[in-house]
Design a protein around this motif. Structure first.
Motif, PDB file in Angstrom:
ATOM      1  N   LYS B  68       3.285 -48.543  21.618  1.00  0.00           N
ATOM      2  CA  LYS B  68       1.944 -49.462  21.848  1.00  0.00           C
ATOM      3  C   LYS B  68       1.580 -50.261  20.723  1.00  0.00           C
ATOM      4  N   ASN B  69       1.374 -51.598  21.323  1.00  0.00           N
ATOM      5  CA  ASN B  69       1.156 -52.462  20.340  1.00  0.00           C
ATOM      6  C   ASN B  69      -0.288 -52.567  19.779  1.00  0.00           C
ATOM      7  N   LEU B  86       6.059 -40.695  14.401  1.00  0.00           N
ATOM      8  CA  LEU B  86       5.477 -41.943  14.490  1.00  0.00           C
ATOM      9  C   LEU B  86       6.635 -42.951  14.290  1.00  0.00           C
ATOM     10  N   VAL B  87       6.777 -43.906  15.507  1.00  0.00           N
ATOM     11  CA  VAL B  87       8.023 -44.481  15.763  1.00  0.00           C
ATOM     12  C   VAL B  87       7.463 -46.030  15.486  1.00  0.00           C
ATOM     13  N   LEU B  88       7.720 -46.660  14.503  1.00  0.00           N
ATOM     14  CA  LEU B  88       7.274 -48.051  14.293  1.00  0.00           C
ATOM     15  C   LEU B  88       8.259 -49.090  14.415  1.00  0.00           C
ATOM     16  N   ARG B  89       7.977 -50.018  15.315  1.00  0.00           N
ATOM     17  CA  ARG B  89       8.934 -51.215  15.484  1.00  0.00           C
ATOM     18  C   ARG B  89       7.982 -52.492  15.727  1.00  0.00           C
ATOM     19  N   THR B 153       2.833 -60.053  23.268  1.00  0.00           N
ATOM     20  CA  THR B 153       4.113 -59.541  23.233  1.00  0.00           C
ATOM     21  C   THR B 153       4.080 -58.077  23.982  1.00  0.00           C
ATOM     22  N   SER B 154       3.037 -57.797  24.550  1.00  0.00           N
ATOM     23  CA  SER B 154       3.142 -56.281  25.327  1.00  0.00           C
ATOM     24  C   SER B 154       3.330 -56.973  27.056  1.00  0.00           C
ATOM     25  N   CYS B 155       3.207 -58.211  27.265  1.00  0.00           N
ATOM     26  CA  CYS B 155       3.284 -58.844  28.547  1.00  0.00           C
ATOM     27  C   CYS B 155       4.955 -59.293  29.078  1.00  0.00           C
ATOM     28  N   PRO B 156       5.350 -58.356  30.114  1.00  0.00           N
ATOM     29  CA  PRO B 156       6.772 -58.608  30.679  1.00  0.00           C
ATOM     30  C   PRO B 156       6.868 -60.060  31.221  1.00  0.00           C
ATOM     31  N   CYS B 202       1.118 -64.737  35.487  1.00  0.00           N
ATOM     32  CA  CYS B 202       0.397 -63.502  35.420  1.00  0.00           C
ATOM     33  C   CYS B 202       0.472 -62.770  36.787  1.00  0.00           C
ATOM     34  N   HIS B 203       0.967 -61.640  36.634  1.00  0.00           N
ATOM     35  CA  HIS B 203       0.937 -60.609  37.894  1.00  0.00           C
ATOM     36  C   HIS B 203      -0.477 -59.551  37.715  1.00  0.00           C
ATOM     37  N   GLY B 204      -1.283 -59.849  36.871  1.00  0.00           N
ATOM     38  CA  GLY B 204      -2.324 -58.828  36.616  1.00  0.00           C
ATOM     39  C   GLY B 204      -2.175 -57.480  36.341  1.00  0.00           C
ATOM     40  N   ILE B 205      -0.974 -57.325  35.577  1.00  0.00           N
ATOM     41  CA  ILE B 205      -0.708 -55.855  35.317  1.00  0.00           C
ATOM     42  C   ILE B 205      -1.336 -55.363  34.006  1.00  0.00           C
ATOM     43  N   GLN B 206      -2.310 -56.208  33.304  1.00  0.00           N
ATOM     44  CA  GLN B 206      -3.154 -55.811  32.436  1.00  0.00           C
ATOM     45  C   GLN B 206      -2.685 -55.133  31.289  1.00  0.00           C
ATOM     46  N   ASN B 207      -1.359 -55.044  30.799  1.00  0.00           N
ATOM     47  CA  ASN B 207      -1.068 -54.615  29.599  1.00  0.00           C
ATOM     48  C   ASN B 207      -1.756 -55.211  28.218  1.00  0.00           C
ATOM     49  N   CYS B 208      -2.069 -56.626  28.652  1.00  0.00           N
ATOM     50  CA  CYS B 208      -2.907 -57.434  27.434  1.00  0.00           C
ATOM     51  C   CYS B 208      -4.270 -56.419  27.142  1.00  0.00           C
ATOM     52  N   VAL B 209      -5.105 -56.092  28.239  1.00  0.00           N
ATOM     53  CA  VAL B 209      -6.240 -55.714  28.411  1.00  0.00           C
ATOM     54  C   VAL B 209      -5.945 -54.046  27.456  1.00  0.00           C
ATOM     55  N   ASN B 210      -5.084 -53.383  28.259  1.00  0.00           N
ATOM     56  CA  ASN B 210      -4.727 -52.349  27.385  1.00  0.00           C
ATOM     57  C   ASN B 210      -4.559 -52.358  25.959  1.00  0.00           C
ATOM     58  N   VAL B 211      -4.010 -53.241  25.278  1.00  0.00           N
ATOM     59  CA  VAL B 211      -3.579 -53.122  23.823  1.00  0.00           C
ATOM     60  C   VAL B 211      -4.391 -54.081  22.970  1.00  0.00           C
ATOM     61  N   CYS B 212      -5.039 -54.716  23.656  1.00  0.00           N
ATOM     62  CA  CYS B 212      -6.175 -55.961  22.682  1.00  0.00           C
ATOM     63  C   CYS B 212      -7.041 -54.993  21.483  1.00  0.00           C
ATOM     64  N   PRO B 213      -6.656 -55.107  20.279  1.00  0.00           N
ATOM     65  CA  PRO B 213      -7.405 -54.335  19.396  1.00  0.00           C
ATOM     66  C   PRO B 213      -8.990 -54.824  19.054  1.00  0.00           C
ATOM     67  N   LYS B 214      -9.066 -55.942  19.738  1.00  0.00           N
ATOM     68  CA  LYS B 214     -10.706 -56.318  19.711  1.00  0.00           C
ATOM     69  C   LYS B 214     -11.374 -56.108  20.984  1.00  0.00           C
ATOM     70  N   GLY B 215     -10.693 -55.522  21.801  1.00  0.00           N
ATOM     71  CA  GLY B 215     -11.251 -55.202  23.160  1.00  0.00           C
ATOM     72  C   GLY B 215     -11.677 -56.375  24.158  1.00  0.00           C
ATOM     73  N   LEU B 216     -10.800 -57.186  23.932  1.00  0.00           N
ATOM     74  CA  LEU B 216     -10.906 -58.532  24.995  1.00  0.00           C
ATOM     75  C   LEU B 216     -10.043 -58.086  26.153  1.00  0.00           C
ATOM     76  N   ASN B 217     -10.469 -59.305  26.970  1.00  0.00           N
ATOM     77  CA  ASN B 217      -9.820 -58.952  28.393  1.00  0.00           C
ATOM     78  C   ASN B 217      -9.320 -60.225  28.968  1.00  0.00           C
ATOM     79  N   PRO B 218      -8.157 -60.551  28.410  1.00  0.00           N
ATOM     80  CA  PRO B 218      -7.339 -61.964  29.073  1.00  0.00           C
ATOM     81  C   PRO B 218      -7.273 -62.084  30.528  1.00  0.00           C
TER      82      PRO B 218
END
Lengths: 120, 234
Positions: B68-69, B86-89, B153-156, B202-218
């Motif tokens: 997870k990003n 812990l796997v870091l990539r 980078t979490s968005c297919p 954008c197909h609305g899968i919301q990976n972006c919302v899921n990972v945003c460290p600032k809690g934003l909603n693209p």
């Protein structure tokens, strides 16, 4: 502004709208046909239903919606995975061929569907 | 001892990337992932990553932690570590420069496309362009983006079309200026976005919302852009 000549309406907004509209039409058709089937049908009542003009129009509408919906959806899939960026020129050739093939299949389905709806 | 598996790649010496296993003594503390990286670097100085503020403000240390990003500096081990592993990539989808450092050019090119600055040709007032508190409120949840690239980078859709799809980060900024009462280039901005790729990939899968460290909603911002395009065209 990115140009694209193979998408359905050549506008993202138009494709997006058609995708939604066609989905609603197909859903309405699916629910209707399911209700009819659950209500119990025999050959005579089924034939009677499909001999009415409004049912033929509704069916053709659903069929066209499926064609449009599939075109928009498959276009998005093809332009994701079969691209010049991922495969070089091969990607373009493959994508164009895939789009042509899917267009032919949809066209065939639509013409065939018209033949079935009005042919019996 | 925490079992860490870290992505290593030095294009000058390695033929291909590999995963290196490292054991880290966390002293039983719930450290941040960045602290773990610092501990690894104290053993092996060749381990490379970006970092700066170490408090989730600069957006430098976006990496992929256990799939997870997120920002390494504000992600505690308790939040990401499972079974002591812990796997870091590096962030997925972007070219790797070295180890956890990615080339963000494509990300910035998309950001540049939305012209992320206020456009208003009317003469500037003596002090500042005023805005009502209500209009200012519309920018909440938009201006806080720190461009860490965790979302894009979490968005297919961004993985497959980073050259044509603006991506969640860029679109959040696009809406930030579309929603700004002081900006007068709304029409030009919308015209540039009205194609099958820039917004509509954008197909609305919301990976972006899921990972945003600032809690934003693209995803919500993209929905607003789509509605603006829709009302402009109907």
């Amino acid at each position: 502004m990115v140009t694209a000549i193979t998408s359905m309406g050549r506008s993202g907004l138009y494709d997006w709208m058609m995708q939604r509209v066609s989905a609603v039409i197909m859903l309405a058709y699916f629910i209707f046909v399911t209700c009819v089937l659950l209500g119990g049908v025999d050959y005579a009542s089924w034939k009677e239903l499909y001999s009415q003009t409004w049912m033929r129009i509704f069916s053709l509408l659903a069929l066209l919606s499926m064609g449009l919906h599939a075109w928009v959806g498959l276009w998005a899939v093809f332009t994701d995975y079969l691209t010049e960026r991922l495969m070089g020129t091969t990607g373009n050739v493959l994508r164009f061929a895939a789009q042509l093939a899917s267009a032919l299949v949809m066209f065939t389905y639509v013409v065939w569907g018209i033949q079935i709806l009005w042919g019996y | 001892m925490l079992q860490v598996s870290i992505y290593r790649y030095n294009p000058e010496t390695d033929a291909e990337p590999y995963m290196q296993d490292v054991q880290v003594d966390t002293g039983g503390k719930d450290l941040m992932v960045l602290d773990v990286l610092e501990l690894i670097k104290s053993q092996d100085t060749s381990v490379t990553y970006r970092r700066s503020c170490r408090e989730g403000v600069c957006g430098s240390d976006g990496i992929n932690m256990n799939g997870k990003n997120g920002l390494a500096c504000i992600t505690p081990l308790s939040e990401t570590v499972r079974n002591n592993k812990l796997v870091l990539r590096p962030l997925p989808g972007l070219p790797v420069v070295r180890d956890l450092v990615v080339d963000m050019s494509m990300f910035y090119t998309q950001y540049e496309k939305v012209q992320p600055y206020l456009q208003n040709d009317s003469p500037a007032p003596a002090i500042e362009r005023l805005q009502s508190p209500e209009d200012r409120e519309k920018l909440d949840g938009l201006y806080e983006c720190i461009l860490c690239a965790c979302c894009s980078t979490s968005c297919p859709s961004f993985w497959w079309n980073p050259d044509r799809f603006i991506g969640p980060a860029g679109l959040l900024q696009a809406y930030r200026f579309l929603a700004d009462s002081r900006d007068t280039a709304t029409e030009e901005r919308l015209a540039k976005l009205d194609d099958p790729f820039s917004v509509f990939r954008c197909h609305g899968i919301q990976n972006c919302v899921n990972v945003c460290p600032k809690g934003l909603n693209p995803t919500r911002a993209i929905g607003h852009i789509r509605n603006m395009l829709l009302s402009r065209a109907t």
